[in-house]
Scaffold this active site. Sequence first.
Site, PDB file in Angstrom:
ATOM      1  N   ARG A   1       0.751  15.763 -43.711  1.00  0.00           N
ATOM      2  CA  ARG A   1       0.290  15.092 -42.503  1.00  0.00           C
ATOM      3  C   ARG A   1       0.406  16.053 -41.319  1.00  0.00           C
ATOM      4  NH1 ARG A   1      -2.503  12.256 -44.808  1.00  0.00           N
ATOM      5  NH2 ARG A   1      -2.561   9.983 -44.909  1.00  0.00           N
TER       6      ARG A   1
ATOM      7  N   GLU B   1      -6.816  16.006 -34.671  1.00  0.00           N
ATOM      8  CA  GLU B   1      -8.038  16.205 -35.465  1.00  0.00           C
ATOM      9  C   GLU B   1      -9.199  15.474 -34.809  1.00  0.00           C
ATOM     10  OE1 GLU B   1      -7.535  15.184 -39.566  1.00  0.00           O
ATOM     11  OE2 GLU B   1      -5.877  16.595 -39.862  1.00  0.00           O
TER      12      GLU B   1
ATOM     13  N   HIS C   1      -9.569  19.081 -43.127  1.00  0.00           N
ATOM     14  CA  HIS C   1      -9.028  17.906 -43.823  1.00  0.00           C
ATOM     15  C   HIS C   1      -9.883  17.559 -45.054  1.00  0.00           C
ATOM     16  CE1 HIS C   1      -6.293  14.213 -42.983  1.00  0.00           C
ATOM     17  NE2 HIS C   1      -6.463  14.391 -44.284  1.00  0.00           N
TER      18      HIS C   1
END
Length: 314
Positions: A226, A255, A274
Amino acid sequence: MTNYILSQRDFRPDLLEKIKEIAPNYRFETDTSKVDWQKVKITIGWQKDWQPLLEKNQNLAWIQSLSAGVDTLPLDTFQKRGILLSNASGIHTRSITEHLLACLLMDVRDFPKAIYNQQKQIWDKSNLHYSYLGEQKIVIVGTGQIGQTLAYSLQSLGAQAVGINTSGHSVNNFAKTASIDHLAREVADADYVINILPLTEKTYHLYNRDFFVAMNSEAAFLNVGRGASVETAALTEALQNCHIRQAYLDVLEEEPLASDHPLWTMENCFITPHIAGMTPHFQNAFMDIFLANLESFVKDGSLVKNQVKLSAGY
């Protein structure tokens, strides 16, 4: 009474037919304009604009997350309401393992420098970083399904992994394990440190300035866990000041990462957007979990796969 299964995404007709066979009294729906909020009992995924389910609905009983991580969901509210939560843990194991192997193999042959040089049309063999993967100390922080699969895969390449978990209990495929309380000691001489932890109160900014100072300055840090487990400013500083040699980041605290952030242009930082968990055949793998849970839920209100302990957050 017909109950609704409200889903964040659609699925193939053959999979929807299986849902109908298991739960004939439920209606699958993705369009909220066609949903009676009061009658939604199950959701697949969760969206912020589904707040009416928590404000007006007393029928909601189970949420099946589309991802393994559930840190962005209102867990406290689910717990107070007695709502069950299950995640998609295990689906992304192979994809994330192969992503990490690609990063590790790329690093031992110094591909990041080759990519950087190619962009500038430079032919340069000097100052290359190269080594055998099997000779490296690889610390994997998180010994769940992904960590174990990665450790097993590394064995076939001659490498042994050190696993870090809450208590230091032994886990298959790891040469040794240690408690997270001893993380700083283990990373002091590690060549690679890989984060696969979920985000909880305890793991938020676990990787801070003190951590990166404690790392071996010739080591690389990889994050597929994470983003908020890493203090971005501290990592940026560590890379700029050569407290660590290299970073491979698939998840970030922010992000998307701001276009003017210095991490984008740093030679010793490799960023992917990601994508480590992107998985072929996702629908089949996800439905293996959801359909087993649906059958059990319809029968007696219980879940048999991947139930999340709400108080712990995973």
